[in-house]
Motif scaffolding. Structure first.
Motif, PDB file in Angstrom:
ATOM      1  N   ARG A  24     -32.935  13.910   3.390  1.00 53.68           N
ATOM      2  CA  ARG A  24     -31.627  14.363   2.934  1.00 53.68           C
ATOM      3  C   ARG A  24     -31.741  14.993   1.568  1.00 53.68           C
ATOM      4  O   ARG A  24     -32.730  14.778   0.844  1.00 53.68           O
ATOM      5  CB  ARG A  24     -30.633  13.204   2.891  1.00 53.68           C
ATOM      6  N   THR A  25     -30.743  15.772   1.223  1.00 53.20           N
ATOM      7  CA  THR A  25     -30.640  16.234  -0.151  1.00 53.20           C
ATOM      8  C   THR A  25     -30.209  15.062  -1.018  1.00 53.20           C
ATOM      9  O   THR A  25     -29.721  14.053  -0.510  1.00 53.20           O
ATOM     10  CB  THR A  25     -29.586  17.348  -0.280  1.00 53.20           C
ATOM     11  N   PRO A  26     -30.361  15.174  -2.325  1.00 57.46           N
ATOM     12  CA  PRO A  26     -29.670  14.202  -3.165  1.00 57.46           C
ATOM     13  C   PRO A  26     -28.171  14.282  -2.884  1.00 57.46           C
ATOM     14  O   PRO A  26     -27.664  15.337  -2.489  1.00 57.46           O
ATOM     15  CB  PRO A  26     -29.990  14.677  -4.592  1.00 57.46           C
ATOM     16  N   PHE A  27     -27.466  13.196  -3.053  1.00 58.86           N
ATOM     17  CA  PHE A  27     -26.018  13.195  -2.910  1.00 58.86           C
ATOM     18  C   PHE A  27     -25.396  13.321  -4.302  1.00 58.86           C
ATOM     19  O   PHE A  27     -25.775  12.591  -5.224  1.00 58.86           O
ATOM     20  CB  PHE A  27     -25.539  11.907  -2.242  1.00 58.86           C
ATOM     21  N   GLN A  28     -24.450  14.245  -4.428  1.00 56.07           N
ATOM     22  CA  GLN A  28     -23.860  14.555  -5.725  1.00 56.07           C
ATOM     23  C   GLN A  28     -22.351  14.386  -5.694  1.00 56.07           C
ATOM     24  O   GLN A  28     -21.685  14.791  -4.728  1.00 56.07           O
ATOM     25  CB  GLN A  28     -24.201  15.995  -6.131  1.00 56.07           C
ATOM     26  N   LYS A  29     -21.821  13.816  -6.742  1.00 54.43           N
ATOM     27  CA  LYS A  29     -20.379  13.635  -6.852  1.00 54.43           C
ATOM     28  C   LYS A  29     -19.684  14.978  -6.773  1.00 54.43           C
ATOM     29  O   LYS A  29     -20.173  15.996  -7.291  1.00 54.43           O
ATOM     30  CB  LYS A  29     -20.039  12.941  -8.170  1.00 54.43           C
ATOM     31  N   ILE A  30     -18.534  15.016  -6.109  1.00 55.04           N
ATOM     32  CA  ILE A  30     -17.762  16.240  -5.944  1.00 55.04           C
ATOM     33  C   ILE A  30     -17.533  16.907  -7.299  1.00 55.04           C
ATOM     34  O   ILE A  30     -17.266  16.246  -8.306  1.00 55.04           O
ATOM     35  CB  ILE A  30     -16.421  15.925  -5.250  1.00 55.04           C
ATOM     36  N   GLY A  31     -17.689  18.237  -7.327  1.00 57.67           N
ATOM     37  CA  GLY A  31     -17.429  18.991  -8.539  1.00 57.67           C
ATOM     38  C   GLY A  31     -18.547  18.961  -9.562  1.00 57.67           C
ATOM     39  O   GLY A  31     -18.370  19.441 -10.679  1.00 57.67           O
ATOM     40  N   THR A  32     -19.740  18.432  -9.183  1.00 57.36           N
ATOM     41  CA  THR A  32     -20.844  18.389 -10.144  1.00 57.36           C
ATOM     42  C   THR A  32     -21.934  19.378  -9.746  1.00 57.36           C
ATOM     43  O   THR A  32     -21.657  20.554  -9.542  1.00 57.36           O
ATOM     44  CB  THR A  32     -21.371  16.950 -10.305  1.00 57.36           C
ATOM     45  N   GLY A  50     -38.983   3.596  -5.174  1.00 58.40           N
ATOM     46  CA  GLY A  50     -39.411   4.742  -4.374  1.00 58.40           C
ATOM     47  C   GLY A  50     -38.956   4.751  -2.940  1.00 58.40           C
ATOM     48  O   GLY A  50     -39.265   5.692  -2.198  1.00 58.40           O
ATOM     49  N   ARG A  51     -38.211   3.718  -2.486  1.00 61.92           N
ATOM     50  CA  ARG A  51     -37.795   3.683  -1.091  1.00 61.92           C
ATOM     51  C   ARG A  51     -36.882   4.851  -0.727  1.00 61.92           C
ATOM     52  O   ARG A  51     -37.001   5.425   0.356  1.00 61.92           O
ATOM     53  CB  ARG A  51     -37.088   2.357  -0.789  1.00 61.92           C
ATOM     54  N   ILE A  52     -35.975   5.197  -1.617  1.00 55.67           N
ATOM     55  CA  ILE A  52     -35.065   6.306  -1.335  1.00 55.67           C
ATOM     56  C   ILE A  52     -35.706   7.646  -1.682  1.00 55.67           C
ATOM     57  O   ILE A  52     -35.533   8.638  -0.965  1.00 55.67           O
ATOM     58  CB  ILE A  52     -33.736   6.122  -2.090  1.00 55.67           C
ATOM     59  N   GLU A  83     -32.288  13.677  -7.647  1.00 58.64           N
ATOM     60  CA  GLU A  83     -31.763  12.322  -7.527  1.00 58.64           C
ATOM     61  C   GLU A  83     -30.264  12.331  -7.250  1.00 58.64           C
ATOM     62  O   GLU A  83     -29.559  13.285  -7.589  1.00 58.64           O
ATOM     63  CB  GLU A  83     -32.020  11.537  -8.818  1.00 58.64           C
ATOM     64  N   ASP A  84     -29.776  11.258  -6.644  1.00 54.89           N
ATOM     65  CA  ASP A  84     -28.340  11.048  -6.525  1.00 54.89           C
ATOM     66  C   ASP A  84     -27.755  10.846  -7.929  1.00 54.89           C
ATOM     67  O   ASP A  84     -28.429  10.310  -8.812  1.00 54.89           O
ATOM     68  CB  ASP A  84     -28.045   9.784  -5.708  1.00 54.89           C
ATOM     69  N   ASN A  85     -26.506  11.269  -8.112  1.00 54.56           N
ATOM     70  CA  ASN A  85     -25.903  11.060  -9.433  1.00 54.56           C
ATOM     71  C   ASN A  85     -24.712  10.100  -9.388  1.00 54.56           C
ATOM     72  O   ASN A  85     -23.836  10.137 -10.250  1.00 54.56           O
ATOM     73  CB  ASN A  85     -25.489  12.389 -10.068  1.00 54.56           C
ATOM     74  N   LEU A  86     -24.695   9.233  -8.364  1.00 48.59           N
ATOM     75  CA  LEU A  86     -23.566   8.327  -8.194  1.00 48.59           C
ATOM     76  C   LEU A  86     -23.918   6.856  -8.414  1.00 48.59           C
ATOM     77  O   LEU A  86     -23.037   6.035  -8.650  1.00 48.59           O
ATOM     78  CB  LEU A  86     -23.002   8.490  -6.775  1.00 48.59           C
ATOM     79  N   VAL A  87     -25.201   6.504  -8.322  1.00 48.11           N
ATOM     80  CA  VAL A  87     -25.608   5.104  -8.427  1.00 48.11           C
ATOM     81  C   VAL A  87     -25.461   4.624  -9.872  1.00 48.11           C
ATOM     82  O   VAL A  87     -25.907   5.288 -10.807  1.00 48.11           O
ATOM     83  CB  VAL A  87     -27.068   4.928  -7.964  1.00 48.11           C
ATOM     84  N   ARG A  88     -24.845   3.458 -10.040  1.00 45.58           N
ATOM     85  CA  ARG A  88     -24.625   2.892 -11.375  1.00 45.58           C
ATOM     86  C   ARG A  88     -25.387   1.563 -11.480  1.00 45.58           C
ATOM     87  O   ARG A  88     -24.883   0.506 -11.061  1.00 45.58           O
ATOM     88  CB  ARG A  88     -23.137   2.673 -11.633  1.00 45.58           C
TER      89      ARG A  88
END
Length: 432
Positions: free
Chosen positions: A28-36, A219-221, A238-243
């Protein structure tokens, strides 16, 4: 007994004329918050990146994949058939392609559509998944502007009474037509019915972020990610949603979406842009290729249930049916991934799965699914933390579950997804 559930299209599990359906790989692509960072990319461009990624990772020869089945929930008029147009964007003019829809379970639906093609011998190798660009979701004119434009019929003078306010686009509908209520409303109703508190929801959302952060850290993801290069040359990896710093205390400070409500932006899956792709092969094609698959698709089910039972309780019905077809029980699973539309919705489904009373009243066979051990549930986090591009989530769940099944040396994994329209979807994977 009141089953209160309608079975979807008849499913064929197990083997067909070409043997079983193998899940060879996924990405998959990285997942990005809407509007980013992906705000400038269409869902076709995101889908092309994901499909190209799975092709290059597996060194597929030209013409080896002869079917591309992809889906998207918000479908722009310019790209009404994502599967075929993605194939053509890759230069595969002679490749079959079509699209499918099942709300949040769209990526599961496209995978099963392709599985039928492989089982019947129509195709041998297929690519499935989906994409969503919620940053570029279609917008509609408000009622007054639409009425004025339709009524004018080319008469410019008739438009003079239209104001700028009239021309503001109407926000996309997030309500369920049969109820006139949002899925968040339905999720909160479920939470009240099943005794899930605001504190429970915040704790589970924190769990999702912590587990997703740990899966990224080791490294799993990362192994599933196809980097995306933007127009300015920036590479998104990278995803930009994980906190990672999420905690119940921090989430408790957030205001509920509804006055006196139970859910917040922190306990709901965020609006997200992204795409996923899954490579499937018939067992016959797999043997010829010499590749080693991640897993086989053992069984599946798509169901619809009475909304009065809970618009988001579909995973209980779908898992009950899919596990029955696979000849398995929850106790035999090594992994279970439940889509996290809302953290409270997952907890409500878990309580329904464990309820003898619910089973006796509503499930065929009148037997409860059972308790789900924490150690096998959403072990790498879920949609609350990772994000939820509607068309791509199913592919993410399939790839993530298959990889984790191999990593753990387990035998069976199941996936349960709630979907708009009071629907459920479930897949059962078996280790290769």
């Amino acid at each position: 007994m009141n089953t209160s559930v309608g079975n979807g299209a008849a499913t064929t599990s197990g083997s067909g004329v070409n043997g079983r359906v193998a899940i060879v790989d996924g990405c998959r692509t990285p997942f990005q918050k809407i509007g980013t960072q992906f705000a400038g990319l269409t869902h076709l461009e995101l889908a092309e990146q994901a499909v190209r990624g799975v092709v290059e990772r597996n060194e597929l020869a030209a013409g080896e994949a002869t079917s591309v089945v992809l889906g998207s929930v918000y479908v722009p008029l310019a790209v009404p058939y994502l599967g075929r147009q993605t194939a053509m964007a890759l230069g595969w003019d002679g490749v079959d392609g079509h699209s499918a829809e099942c709300a949040c379970a769209t990526g599961a639906r496209t995978t099963v559509d392709a599985a039928y093609q492989l089982l019947t011998g129509e195709h041998q190798v297929a690519i499935t998944g989906g994409a969503e660009s919620l940053s570029q979701r279609p917008l509609e004119l408000g009622d007054s502007a639409r009425e004025a434009l339709v009524g004018a019929r080319g008469d410019v003078g008739a438009l003079l009474d239209v104001t700028l306010r009239d021309l503001l686009p109407a926000p996309p509908s997030v309500t369920e037509p049969y109820s006139g209520r949002t899925l968040l409303d339905h999720a909160e109703e479920m939470m009240v019915e099943w005794g899930v508190s605001r504190q429970d929801a915040d704790a589970f959302a924190t769990r999702s972020h912590k587990r997703a952060a740990a899966a990224w850290a080791d490294g799993r993801i990362e192994q599933e990610i196809v980097p995306v290069t933007l127009a300015d040359g920036e590479v998104v990896r990278e995803d930009n949603l994980v906190r990672p710093d999420s905690s119940p205390e921090l989430l408790a400070r957030l205001r509920a979406v509804r006055p006196d409500g139970l859910l917040t932006a922190g306990s709901a899956s965020p609006l997200t842009d992204g795409a996923s792709a899954v490579l499937l092969m018939s067992e016959r094609a797999l043997e010829r290729s010499g590749r080693t698959p991640l897993a086989f698709l053992r069984a599946w089910s798509f169901t619809g249930q009475d909304p009065a039972l809970g618009a988001l309780i579909g995973p209980v019905f779908a898992l009950n049916e899919a596990l029955g077809r696979a000849g398995l029980t929850v106790a035999q699973l090594d992994l279970l991934d439940l889509h996290e539309a809302f953290s409270g919705q997952v907890l409500s489904n878990l309580r329904a799965m464990a309820s003898e009373e619910f089973a006796q009243r509503h499930l065929p066979g009148e037997r409860r699914l059972g308790e789900v051990p924490d150690a096998i549930l959403n072990v790498n986090g879920g949609s609350v933390a990772l994000g939820h591009p509607f068309g791509a989530t199913g592919g993410r769940l399939i790839t993530q579950s298959a990889n984790e099944l191999r990593r753990r040396g387990g035998r069976y994994a199941a996936i349960g997804i709630c979907a708009g329209g009071s629907r459920g979807a479930a897949l059962v994977l078996e280790a290769a």
